[in-house]
Write a protein that holds these residues in place. Structure first.
Motif, PDB file in Angstrom:
ATOM      1  N   SER A 122      66.942 -43.458  60.491  1.00 30.17           N
ATOM      2  CA  SER A 122      65.461 -43.716  60.585  1.00 30.17           C
ATOM      3  C   SER A 122      64.936 -43.469  61.508  1.00 30.17           C
ATOM      4  CB  SER A 122      65.475 -45.257  59.993  1.00 30.17           C
ATOM      5  OG  SER A 122      65.916 -46.019  61.239  1.00 30.17           O
ATOM      6  N   ASN A 123      65.394 -43.351  62.780  1.00 28.11           N
ATOM      7  CA  ASN A 123      64.921 -43.134  64.081  1.00 28.11           C
ATOM      8  C   ASN A 123      64.569 -41.563  63.936  1.00 28.11           C
ATOM      9  OD1 ASN A 123      64.894 -45.546  65.034  1.00 28.11           O
ATOM     10  ND2 ASN A 123      66.963 -45.288  65.913  1.00 28.11           N
ATOM     11  N   GLY A 124      65.540 -40.822  63.544  1.00 27.13           N
ATOM     12  CA  GLY A 124      65.520 -39.300  63.366  1.00 27.13           C
ATOM     13  C   GLY A 124      64.449 -38.984  62.394  1.00 27.13           C
ATOM     14  N   PHE A 125      64.286 -39.715  61.206  1.00 30.30           N
ATOM     15  CA  PHE A 125      63.092 -39.242  60.369  1.00 30.30           C
ATOM     16  C   PHE A 125      61.919 -39.611  60.846  1.00 30.30           C
ATOM     17  CE2 PHE A 125      66.441 -39.049  57.119  1.00 30.30           C
ATOM     18  CZ  PHE A 125      66.270 -37.903  56.801  1.00 30.30           C
ATOM     19  N   ALA A 166      56.937 -37.598  63.315  1.00 35.64           N
ATOM     20  CA  ALA A 166      56.016 -37.524  64.388  1.00 35.64           C
ATOM     21  C   ALA A 166      55.643 -35.909  64.920  1.00 35.64           C
ATOM     22  CB  ALA A 166      56.534 -38.206  65.639  1.00 35.64           C
ATOM     23  N   CYS A 167      56.839 -35.226  65.089  1.00 40.77           N
ATOM     24  CA  CYS A 167      56.667 -33.813  65.178  1.00 40.77           C
ATOM     25  C   CYS A 167      55.854 -33.247  64.075  1.00 40.77           C
ATOM     26  CB  CYS A 167      58.328 -33.358  65.136  1.00 40.77           C
ATOM     27  SG  CYS A 167      59.328 -33.291  66.539  1.00 40.77           S
ATOM     28  N   TYR A 168      56.076 -33.287  62.977  1.00 37.53           N
ATOM     29  CA  TYR A 168      55.285 -32.772  61.741  1.00 37.53           C
ATOM     30  C   TYR A 168      53.800 -33.149  61.769  1.00 37.53           C
ATOM     31  CZ  TYR A 168      53.922 -31.591  57.025  1.00 37.53           C
ATOM     32  OH  TYR A 168      53.117 -30.903  56.102  1.00 37.53           O
ATOM     33  N   GLN A 169      53.342 -34.052  62.399  1.00 39.38           N
ATOM     34  CA  GLN A 169      52.003 -34.600  62.585  1.00 39.38           C
ATOM     35  C   GLN A 169      51.445 -33.583  63.535  1.00 39.38           C
ATOM     36  OE1 GLN A 169      51.935 -38.722  62.958  1.00 39.38           O
ATOM     37  NE2 GLN A 169      52.532 -38.988  60.811  1.00 39.38           N
ATOM     38  N   ALA A 170      52.014 -33.034  64.438  1.00 40.59           N
ATOM     39  CA  ALA A 170      51.570 -32.019  65.443  1.00 40.59           C
ATOM     40  C   ALA A 170      50.889 -30.806  64.628  1.00 40.59           C
ATOM     41  CB  ALA A 170      52.524 -31.533  66.530  1.00 40.59           C
ATOM     42  N   LYS A 171      50.038 -30.259  65.094  1.00 40.74           N
ATOM     43  CA  LYS A 171      49.240 -29.212  64.379  1.00 40.74           C
ATOM     44  C   LYS A 171      49.932 -28.107  64.772  1.00 40.74           C
ATOM     45  CE  LYS A 171      45.446 -31.877  63.227  1.00 40.74           C
ATOM     46  NZ  LYS A 171      46.040 -32.992  62.493  1.00 40.74           N
ATOM     47  N   GLU A 172      50.013 -27.148  63.552  1.00 39.52           N
ATOM     48  CA  GLU A 172      50.537 -25.823  63.858  1.00 39.52           C
ATOM     49  C   GLU A 172      51.873 -25.465  64.033  1.00 39.52           C
ATOM     50  OE1 GLU A 172      47.576 -23.764  66.121  1.00 39.52           O
ATOM     51  OE2 GLU A 172      45.942 -24.433  65.229  1.00 39.52           O
ATOM     52  N   ILE A 173      52.704 -26.378  63.715  1.00 36.13           N
ATOM     53  CA  ILE A 173      54.280 -26.340  63.744  1.00 36.13           C
ATOM     54  C   ILE A 173      54.761 -26.018  62.054  1.00 36.13           C
ATOM     55  CG2 ILE A 173      54.191 -27.076  66.014  1.00 36.13           C
ATOM     56  CD1 ILE A 173      56.061 -28.970  63.564  1.00 36.13           C
ATOM     57  N   ARG A 214      69.095 -33.870  63.706  1.00 34.62           N
ATOM     58  CA  ARG A 214      68.648 -32.722  64.551  1.00 34.62           C
ATOM     59  C   ARG A 214      67.510 -32.074  63.907  1.00 34.62           C
ATOM     60  NH1 ARG A 214      73.084 -29.538  64.649  1.00 34.62           N
ATOM     61  NH2 ARG A 214      73.671 -30.575  66.703  1.00 34.62           N
ATOM     62  N   VAL A 215      66.440 -31.932  64.758  1.00 36.77           N
ATOM     63  CA  VAL A 215      65.058 -31.577  64.315  1.00 36.77           C
ATOM     64  C   VAL A 215      64.805 -30.327  65.117  1.00 36.77           C
ATOM     65  CG1 VAL A 215      62.581 -32.085  63.793  1.00 36.77           C
ATOM     66  CG2 VAL A 215      64.272 -33.836  63.519  1.00 36.77           C
ATOM     67  N   VAL A 252      57.387 -31.478  70.140  1.00 39.13           N
ATOM     68  CA  VAL A 252      58.476 -32.286  70.758  1.00 39.13           C
ATOM     69  C   VAL A 252      58.277 -33.496  71.491  1.00 39.13           C
ATOM     70  CG1 VAL A 252      60.495 -31.609  72.281  1.00 39.13           C
ATOM     71  CG2 VAL A 252      59.943 -30.115  70.670  1.00 39.13           C
ATOM     72  N   SER A 253      57.332 -33.411  72.432  1.00 38.50           N
ATOM     73  CA  SER A 253      56.747 -34.461  72.988  1.00 38.50           C
ATOM     74  C   SER A 253      56.376 -35.940  72.170  1.00 38.50           C
ATOM     75  CB  SER A 253      55.321 -34.230  73.707  1.00 38.50           C
ATOM     76  OG  SER A 253      54.896 -35.340  74.573  1.00 38.50           O
ATOM     77  N   LYS A 254      55.849 -35.507  70.984  1.00 35.19           N
ATOM     78  CA  LYS A 254      55.699 -36.866  70.132  1.00 35.19           C
ATOM     79  C   LYS A 254      56.913 -37.396  69.640  1.00 35.19           C
ATOM     80  CE  LYS A 254      51.044 -35.856  68.393  1.00 35.19           C
ATOM     81  NZ  LYS A 254      50.198 -35.831  67.291  1.00 35.19           N
ATOM     82  N   GLY A 255      57.859 -36.444  69.225  1.00 34.02           N
ATOM     83  CA  GLY A 255      59.310 -36.708  68.724  1.00 34.02           C
ATOM     84  C   GLY A 255      60.024 -37.630  69.702  1.00 34.02           C
TER      85      GLY A 255
END
Length: 95
Positions: free
Chosen positions: A14-17, A22-29, A52-53, A66-69
């Motif tokens: 759950s923590n990984g997802f 959070a990473c996905y919500q960052a723009k343009e990645i 691992r993401v 990565v900072s958000k994650g």
């Protein structure tokens, strides 16, 4: 899409997802991979599930993702590892 790659490893499914979201919500990645594995107990390290993401994009976007994650993972002290490769070799291929 940019060349930079960011990797984040988090204990617990759950923590990984949550960190991946959070990473996905960052723009343009782009999320290049999301791997789930089981790790054995080693002295000084947790055992159980490891997520691992890997994300790819411009350096600024990858740093933000990565900072958000990391921020999410540190709320539960379940961060194992994170790294940003600003300009990986061209034959790195998929992560």
């Amino acid at each position: 899409m940019g060349k930079s790659i960011g990797v984040l490893e988090v204990y617990g499914t759950s923590n990984g997802f949550e960190a991946a979201e959070a990473c996905y919500q960052a723009k343009e990645i782009t999320i290049e991979s999301l791997e789930i594995g089981r790790i054995r107990h080693f002295p000084g390290e947790k055992s159980g599930i490891l997520v691992r993401v890997a994300v790819r994009g411009s350096l600024v976007a990858v740093e933000a993702a990565v900072s958000k994650g990391v921020k999410i993972a540190l709320k539960t002290a379940d961060l194992r590892y994170h790294q940003i490769l600003s300009d990986p070799v061209s034959d790195a291929g998929s992560v």
